[in-house]
Structure formats: C-alpha cells, structure tokens
Motif scaffolding. Structure first.
Motif, PDB file in Angstrom:
ATOM      1  N   THR A   1     -20.636 -14.945  14.743  1.00 52.43           N
ATOM      2  CA  THR A   1     -21.774 -14.103  15.081  1.00 52.43           C
ATOM      3  C   THR A   1     -21.920 -12.963  14.086  1.00 52.43           C
ATOM      4  O   THR A   1     -20.939 -12.286  13.769  1.00 52.43           O
ATOM      5  CB  THR A   1     -21.602 -13.505  16.495  1.00 52.43           C
ATOM      6  N   ALA A   2     -23.118 -12.770  13.583  1.00 53.55           N
ATOM      7  CA  ALA A   2     -23.364 -11.645  12.682  1.00 53.55           C
ATOM      8  C   ALA A   2     -23.038 -10.343  13.411  1.00 53.55           C
ATOM      9  O   ALA A   2     -23.522 -10.100  14.517  1.00 53.55           O
ATOM     10  CB  ALA A   2     -24.821 -11.638  12.226  1.00 53.55           C
ATOM     11  N   GLY A   3     -22.188  -9.533  12.794  1.00 51.90           N
ATOM     12  CA  GLY A   3     -21.822  -8.265  13.415  1.00 51.90           C
ATOM     13  C   GLY A   3     -20.828  -8.389  14.546  1.00 51.90           C
ATOM     14  O   GLY A   3     -20.593  -7.432  15.288  1.00 51.90           O
TER      15      GLY A   3
ATOM     16  N   VAL B   1     -13.964 -11.741  -0.146  1.00 55.18           N
ATOM     17  CA  VAL B   1     -13.642 -12.930   0.645  1.00 55.18           C
ATOM     18  C   VAL B   1     -13.643 -14.154  -0.263  1.00 55.18           C
ATOM     19  O   VAL B   1     -14.574 -14.359  -1.047  1.00 55.18           O
ATOM     20  CB  VAL B   1     -14.659 -13.141   1.789  1.00 55.18           C
ATOM     21  N   ALA B   2     -12.587 -14.947  -0.174  1.00 49.81           N
ATOM     22  CA  ALA B   2     -12.514 -16.224  -0.891  1.00 49.81           C
ATOM     23  C   ALA B   2     -12.384 -17.343   0.128  1.00 49.81           C
ATOM     24  O   ALA B   2     -11.502 -17.292   0.995  1.00 49.81           O
ATOM     25  CB  ALA B   2     -11.333 -16.239  -1.846  1.00 49.81           C
ATOM     26  N   VAL B   3     -13.268 -18.329   0.055  1.00 50.28           N
ATOM     27  CA  VAL B   3     -13.163 -19.530   0.888  1.00 50.28           C
ATOM     28  C   VAL B   3     -12.517 -20.607   0.023  1.00 50.28           C
ATOM     29  O   VAL B   3     -13.049 -20.988  -1.021  1.00 50.28           O
ATOM     30  CB  VAL B   3     -14.549 -19.982   1.383  1.00 50.28           C
TER      31      VAL B   3
ATOM     32  N   PHE C   1     -20.733 -23.181   6.979  1.00 51.19           N
ATOM     33  CA  PHE C   1     -19.642 -22.251   7.239  1.00 51.19           C
ATOM     34  C   PHE C   1     -19.737 -21.013   6.354  1.00 51.19           C
ATOM     35  O   PHE C   1     -19.563 -19.888   6.828  1.00 51.19           O
ATOM     36  CB  PHE C   1     -18.290 -22.933   7.032  1.00 51.19           C
ATOM     37  N   VAL C   2     -20.018 -21.198   5.077  1.00 52.32           N
ATOM     38  CA  VAL C   2     -20.114 -20.046   4.174  1.00 52.32           C
ATOM     39  C   VAL C   2     -21.260 -19.132   4.598  1.00 52.32           C
ATOM     40  O   VAL C   2     -21.134 -17.893   4.547  1.00 52.32           O
ATOM     41  CB  VAL C   2     -20.275 -20.517   2.719  1.00 52.32           C
ATOM     42  N   ARG C   3     -22.363 -19.704   5.044  1.00 49.24           N
ATOM     43  CA  ARG C   3     -23.470 -18.870   5.551  1.00 49.24           C
ATOM     44  C   ARG C   3     -23.015 -18.035   6.744  1.00 49.24           C
ATOM     45  O   ARG C   3     -23.377 -16.858   6.870  1.00 49.24           O
ATOM     46  CB  ARG C   3     -24.662 -19.747   5.925  1.00 49.24           C
ATOM     47  N   GLN C   4     -22.224 -18.624   7.626  1.00 49.39           N
ATOM     48  CA  GLN C   4     -21.707 -17.882   8.780  1.00 49.39           C
ATOM     49  C   GLN C   4     -20.819 -16.719   8.336  1.00 49.39           C
ATOM     50  O   GLN C   4     -20.933 -15.605   8.860  1.00 49.39           O
ATOM     51  CB  GLN C   4     -20.907 -18.811   9.686  1.00 49.39           C
TER      52      GLN C   4
ATOM     53  N   ALA D   1     -19.814 -10.999   7.515  1.00 48.89           N
ATOM     54  CA  ALA D   1     -19.341  -9.933   6.621  1.00 48.89           C
ATOM     55  C   ALA D   1     -20.319  -9.778   5.456  1.00 48.89           C
ATOM     56  O   ALA D   1     -20.009 -10.127   4.312  1.00 48.89           O
ATOM     57  CB  ALA D   1     -17.944 -10.262   6.111  1.00 48.89           C
ATOM     58  N   PRO D   2     -21.524  -9.282   5.720  1.00 54.12           N
ATOM     59  CA  PRO D   2     -22.576  -9.265   4.692  1.00 54.12           C
ATOM     60  C   PRO D   2     -22.274  -8.369   3.500  1.00 54.12           C
ATOM     61  O   PRO D   2     -22.846  -8.559   2.425  1.00 54.12           O
ATOM     62  CB  PRO D   2     -23.806  -8.769   5.465  1.00 54.12           C
TER      63      PRO D   2
END
Length: 328
Positions: free
Chosen positions: A49-51, A121-123, A190-193, A198-199
């Motif tokens: 969830t954003a935020g 952040v690294a995925v 997933f990366v979009r999430q 964490a924008p």
C-alpha cells in the motif's frame, strides 16, 4: 577452406545442439521432488500500500512468518526433514518476508534493511536453480549487498525477489526465454508497488544470470534509476542494443573473467515450435551498456563479500558510480 565466420557459426550451433541434447537427457526428478513437498496456500495480503509505512511491513512480516511456520509443520508431517529445517531458518524472528509461498519449489520476497525508511532500494532478481532448497545462497548475496551499501545506517534496503519459477541450470527451459516472459510482468508489478510504497527512494534492479533475461524482458515497464545485468546468458529476443530495451533506466552490464557463462553461445535459433538461445550478451561492444568492473571470480561470486563486483554494484545502486560510457 571454410571462412572463419562460418567455422565459428558451426561451432556455436554444434555447442548449442550439444547443450540441448544434454538438457533433454537429464532426468527432471530433482525438480519434481522439490515441487512435491506440500505447503499451505500463502497469506492473502494484496499489494503493498502506498504510504503503508512501518505498520504495514510489521503486519506483513508477521503474517508471512506464520505462513512459513505452517509450511514447516506440513513439511515435517510429510517427512521432509531437510525442507522443514530450511523453513525453520526462514521463520526466525529477524527475517522480513513481504510474501511467501512454499508451493511448487517456493516463491519468496525478503527484505534486508528497513524498507520504510530506505532512501536507496535494490530489487535483486536471481537466476537459474534458485528455490527454497538453494535459498541460503540467494539470501546471502542480498545480505552482502545490503551490508556493502552501509546497512540500516545508510537507509538502504535490498529486496531478494524470488517471484518466479527459475529454470534448472541443466534443462530445456534455461535455453529459452519462456520463463522470462512469464516472470517479467510479475516483476514489473512488484517494482511499481515498491516505488509507490517508498516513492522518495532511489530504486534499482539488480539481475544475475537468467535473472538478467527476466529483467531485459521487463525493462520497458521498469521505471527505475539503474538496471544492472551481470553473468548474463543473453537479453532475450533479437535485441541488438540498449535502445531495444525501451527503458529510461541507465543499463549496466558486467561479467567476471572466470565466469563460465562467457562460453555459452549468445545466439537465437528456431527449433520446431520454439526458439533456443537467449540472444545478445549485454557486455558485447556495441550493445551500449555501461560496463562495470566485475573482477576475476566465477559465476556465483558477484555478490561475495569483499569482491570487486559487489563494490561496483553497490556503487551503481547508490548512485555513486561513474556514468561515463564504457562501451560503444
């Protein structure tokens, strides 16, 4: 006398044919055995969830820990002591799983560091032969990268994304980009999430071996700072250069001098109803990737603590790497 290009072409095709024959001949009993271990359905948590912040992460980590404990009990009941022991390790209170599914070899997403406060952040996307049975190796690499980034003190997080069914190293599946096609939209989502959650963080995707094929397939939908491809068997399709990836990310590539992947034929060849081979090597001159120092290790040594490629990759995802072109 045949020209040198024709000789090289025949040698490459012969090698590819040999690999195909060997792959088809190898029994797949090992993969079937791993998939046969029963596990409960995963917790229904929905997307990040954003935020959502720390509260959401705490809830997710607890729910997935409960799922791992349940899978451990089921594996023990099934009589698979090794799988039960592996799951017991994953259920430790300091582990942080965003998702967990113990079925069909296993799918997991684990966080190293504090995602709620991370500014970097690294995925991390793995290659072939990555499952619950080999998870320690994968997690160790993610942990080493997070430590190289400075740990929690540097507000960096590394996410170990085992979100797809990786092919066996010796199997027909590893010779095609079919698994990459299946995994790419899942990775994009997933990366979009993560970016919505964490924008403010600088997000990069780090892709090893067959994982680099997955990332190349997903590149057009990965709006990240950097895309790091290393130990790559090829970027799939018939891409000739970086522009074919259709990504706004800075694309990096590296290969260690003793990585056996250099001997894999980087070509594509139609065979019956499929295409064998994974195409262009991203370290090839002319592809257009920024090359990074990858040292003299082997195929599994890129994220080894203290190694040259680990330092290089950490510099890239932190934004500290030299962005001057190193390939033409």
């Amino acid at each position: 006398m045949a020209s040198r290009p024709n000789v090289v072409r025949r040698l490459r095709r012969g090698l590819l044919a040999a690999v195909v024959a060997a792959s088809v001949a190898v029994p797949l009993a090992g993969a079937a055995q791993a998939s046969a271990v029963p596990a409960p359905a995963p917790a229904a948590l929905g997307p990040l969830t954003a935020g959502g912040g720390e509260a959401e992460l705490t809830h997710r980590y607890a729910a997935n820990r409960a799922g791992i404990v349940a899978a451990e009990a089921m594996a023990a009941q099934y009589g698979d002591r090794q799988r039960a022991a592996e799951l017991q390790e994953l259920a430790q209170s300091d582990r942080q799983f965003l998702s967990f599914d113990g079925r069909d070899g296993g799918r997991t997403v684990e966080v190293f560091g504090d995602l709620a406060t991370a500014r970097t952040v690294a995925v991390y996307v793995p290659g072939s032969d990555t499952s619950l049975s080999t998870y320690d190796r994968f997690a160790s690499g993610a942990q080493a990268l997070e430590a190289q980034l400075g740990g929690d003190a540097a507000h960096a997080a590394v996410i170990a994304w085992l979100g797809y069914a990786t092919p066996d190293t010796v199997s027909p599946a590893v010779l095609t980009d079919g698994r990459a096609d299946e995994a790419a939209p899942v990775l994009q989502d997933f990366v979009r999430q993560v970016q919505a959650f964490a924008p403010a963080a600088r997000t990069s995707v780090v892709c090893h071996s067959y994982g680099s094929t997955v990332c190349a397939r997903a590149a057009g939908g990965l709006h990240v700072a950097d895309l790091v491809l290393y130990g790559s068997p090829g970027v799939g399709s018939d891409l000739a250069n970086v522009s074919g990836l259709h990504t706004t990310a800075t694309v990096w590539a590296g290969r260690a001098s003793h990585d056996w992947i250099a001997d894999v034929p980087h070509l594509r060849m139609p065979v019956l109803f499929t295409t064998l081979g994974l195409g262009t090597d991203p370290v090839t001159p002319g592809f257009g990737a920024h090359l990074f120092a990858a040292g003299d290790g082997g195929h599994s040594d890129y994220l080894k603590p203290g190694s040259v490629p680990l330092r290089s990759i950490a510099a890239i995802v932190s934004g500290a790497a030299d962005h001057r072109p190193t390939s033409s």
